[in-house]
Design a protein around this motif. Structure first.
Motif, mmCIF file in Angstrom:
data_model
loop_
_atom_site.group_PDB
_atom_site.id
_atom_site.type_symbol
_atom_site.label_atom_id
_atom_site.label_comp_id
_atom_site.label_asym_id
_atom_site.label_seq_id
_atom_site.Cartn_x
_atom_site.Cartn_y
_atom_site.Cartn_z
ATOM 1 N N ARG A 178 40.887 42.733 -40.957
ATOM 2 C CA ARG A 178 41.908 43.844 -40.139
ATOM 3 C C ARG A 178 42.287 44.825 -40.994
ATOM 4 O O ARG A 178 42.588 46.108 -40.221
ATOM 5 C CB ARG A 178 42.916 42.886 -39.511
ATOM 6 N N ILE A 179 42.434 44.733 -42.437
ATOM 7 C CA ILE A 179 42.599 45.708 -43.211
ATOM 8 C C ILE A 179 41.913 46.979 -43.312
ATOM 9 O O ILE A 179 40.684 46.714 -43.560
ATOM 10 C CB ILE A 179 43.108 45.148 -44.618
ATOM 11 N N LYS A 180 42.387 48.052 -42.900
ATOM 12 C CA LYS A 180 41.361 49.190 -43.085
ATOM 13 C C LYS A 180 41.846 50.141 -44.012
ATOM 14 O O LYS A 180 40.759 50.793 -44.449
ATOM 15 C CB LYS A 180 41.501 49.957 -41.492
ATOM 16 N N LYS A 181 42.885 50.353 -44.262
ATOM 17 C CA LYS A 181 43.281 51.110 -45.505
ATOM 18 C C LYS A 181 44.557 50.109 -46.454
ATOM 19 O O LYS A 181 45.092 49.408 -45.819
ATOM 20 C CB LYS A 181 43.899 52.447 -44.974
ATOM 21 N N VAL A 182 44.503 50.700 -47.685
ATOM 22 C CA VAL A 182 45.636 50.059 -48.462
ATOM 23 C C VAL A 182 46.444 51.215 -49.274
ATOM 24 O O VAL A 182 46.042 52.105 -49.792
ATOM 25 C CB VAL A 182 44.979 49.044 -49.371
ATOM 26 N N HIS A 183 47.680 50.893 -49.139
ATOM 27 C CA HIS A 183 48.806 51.455 -50.003
ATOM 28 C C HIS A 183 49.117 50.699 -51.210
ATOM 29 O O HIS A 183 49.519 49.521 -50.946
ATOM 30 C CB HIS A 183 49.743 51.830 -49.225
ATOM 31 N N VAL A 184 49.277 51.362 -52.364
ATOM 32 C CA VAL A 184 49.864 50.778 -53.488
ATOM 33 C C VAL A 184 51.078 51.177 -54.177
ATOM 34 O O VAL A 184 50.965 52.416 -54.378
ATOM 35 C CB VAL A 184 48.700 50.700 -54.606
ATOM 36 N N LYS A 185 51.960 50.505 -54.306
ATOM 37 C CA LYS A 185 53.224 50.863 -55.182
ATOM 38 C C LYS A 185 53.739 49.472 -55.613
ATOM 39 O O LYS A 185 53.450 48.311 -55.323
ATOM 40 C CB LYS A 185 54.337 51.650 -54.393
ATOM 41 N N ASP A 186 54.577 49.387 -56.688
ATOM 42 C CA ASP A 186 54.942 48.321 -57.356
ATOM 43 C C ASP A 186 56.607 48.143 -56.938
ATOM 44 O O ASP A 186 57.251 48.847 -56.442
ATOM 45 C CB ASP A 186 54.967 48.443 -58.830
ATOM 46 N N PHE A 187 56.949 46.847 -57.042
ATOM 47 C CA PHE A 187 58.557 46.534 -56.716
ATOM 48 C C PHE A 187 59.028 45.576 -57.580
ATOM 49 O O PHE A 187 58.450 44.597 -57.983
ATOM 50 C CB PHE A 187 58.342 45.859 -55.213
ATOM 51 N N SER A 188 60.435 45.743 -58.043
ATOM 52 C CA SER A 188 61.157 44.992 -58.901
ATOM 53 C C SER A 188 61.829 43.940 -58.042
ATOM 54 O O SER A 188 62.830 44.475 -57.464
ATOM 55 C CB SER A 188 61.949 45.806 -59.761
#
Length: 285
Positions: free
Chosen positions: A200-210
Motif C-alpha cells: 500500500r505504501i506508494k511514497k515515503v517521507h523521512v524525518k527523525d524524532f526524539s
C-alpha cells in the motif's frame, strides 16, 4: 531508491530555481513541490498548465525529477469538516493537486485525509473523509494519479492496522499510503507499520524524532533521534519498495543550502548502514 527533498525544507518564499539549485548541488534526485495558496511561490491554486510545464522544464534543467506533490491547505479545509462548503474547498484542493500531478508527470499526491478535533469526532472524521475521497477517486483514476494518505499528527489513523483498513475500504488502486517514518515514533515502530502497510505504501517521507522530547518540538535532523534506520530500511526492501524517500525537515534560515547538504549526507549513510545491516542479518525477500 531515489533521494528526495521537500520544498518545505527551504525557507518560505524561496524561489523554485534556488530550491532546485540547492537540491541538485546537495546530490538529490528529486524535489517534492507543495501546493500553496493563491499568489504564493511555486505551485499554487492558480498555477496554469503552461506554468506547471515550465516548472517541469526548470527542474529538468537541474537534472531533478518531480515525483509527487503535497500541501498544507487541507489543514484549513479538511475533508472531515462538518461544513459542506469547507469540504468542497478541500475537494478542490485535492483535485488541483491531481491536475498538476498529471500535467507534471507526478504519480502521487500527499493527502491529509481529515482532522479530529473538538468539532469533529473520530468516527465522523472516518466517515466524512472516506465519503469525500470516494467523490475524488474517479478523477484520480482518470488522471492516473495515486492519492497517498499520510499518517500525520491529526489524531487520526493511529495504528497501521486501521490505516490499512481505511485504504482497503476505498477499493481503488489509486489510493495508497504516503508513509511518514518520523510521525509514528511517538506511538509505534516504523518498521512494523511498513510491514503491515506493505504494498500500500506508494511514497515515503523521512524525518527523525526524539521520544525524550515527545512533542512537536521533538522532530530533529536525520540520525539525531530515535528512528532505527537499519530496521526501517530493511523493512522497505522487504516489501519491495524502490521509489523515492523524501526528506521533510524544518529549514535552516541562516544558511538554507546547508540543510540540503546535511540531509543528503544523512540519507547516504542511512542507505549505507542499512545495506551493511541487511548483509549481516539477511532475510530480505
Amino acid at each position: 531508491m531515489l533521494k528526495g527533498i521537500n520544498q518545505w525544507c527551504f525557507p518560505t518564499g524561496t524561489p523554485l530555481e534556488t530550491v532546485f539549485e540547492y537540491s541538485r548541488e546537495a546530490g538529490f534526485d528529486s524535489v517534492e513541490l507543495n501546493l500553496n495558496s493563491y499568489g504564493d511561490v511555486g505551485l499554487t491554486m492558480d498555477t496554469t498548465i503552461e506554468e506547471a510545464k515550465n516548472i517541469v522544464e526548470l527542474a529538468s534543467s537541474y537534472n531533478l525529477k518531480l515525483r509527487s506533490n503535497s500541501t498544507s491547505l487541507l489543514w484549513k479545509t479538511p475533508l472531515s469538516d462538518p461544513r459542506e462548503e469547507v469540504r468542497e474547498q478541500g475537494r478542490e484542493v485535492v483535485k488541483k493537486q491531481i491536475r498538476l500531478a498529471n500535467v507534471m508527470q507526478m504519480d502521487t499526491i500527499l493527502v491529509v485525509p481529515g482532522v479530529v478535533d473538538e468539532s469533529t469526532s473520530y468516527i465522523d472524521c472516518y466517515i466524512r473523509s472516506q465519503e469525500e475521497l470516494r467523490k475524488i477517486i474517479p478523477f484520480a483514476e482518470k488522471n492516473s494519479v495515486v492519492i497517498g494518505i499520510e499518517n500525520v499528527w491529526n489524531k487520526f489513523l493511529l495504528s497501521p492496522l486501521e490505516m490499512a483498513r481505511y485504504i482497503d475500504e476505498l477499493e481503488s488502486d489509486n489510493v495508497g499510503a504516503y508513509f511518514d517514518v518520523g510521525n509514528v515514533l511517538q506511538f509505534g515502530y516504523p518498521d512494523q507499520w511498513i510491514q503491515i502497510l506493505g504494498k500500500r505504501i506508494k511514497k515515503v517521507h523521512v524525518k527523525d524524532f526524539s521520544t525524550a522530547v515527545g512533542n512537536i518540538t521533538g522532530f530533529v535532523p536525520l540520525l539525531s533521534g530515535d528512528v532505527n534506520w537499519k530496521t526501517v530500511y530493511k523493512a522497505l526492501l522487504e516489501i519491495g519498495y524502490d521509489d523515492t524517500i523524501t526528506a521533510e525537515l524544518a529549514p535552516h534560515h541562516i544558511d538554507p543550502g546547508s540543510l540540503a547538504v546535511d540531509t543528503s549526507n544523512h540519507l547516504d549513510r542511512i542507505i549505507k548502514f542499512g545495506n551493511k545491516y541487511i548483509a549481516r542479518v539477511g532475510n530480505v525477500k
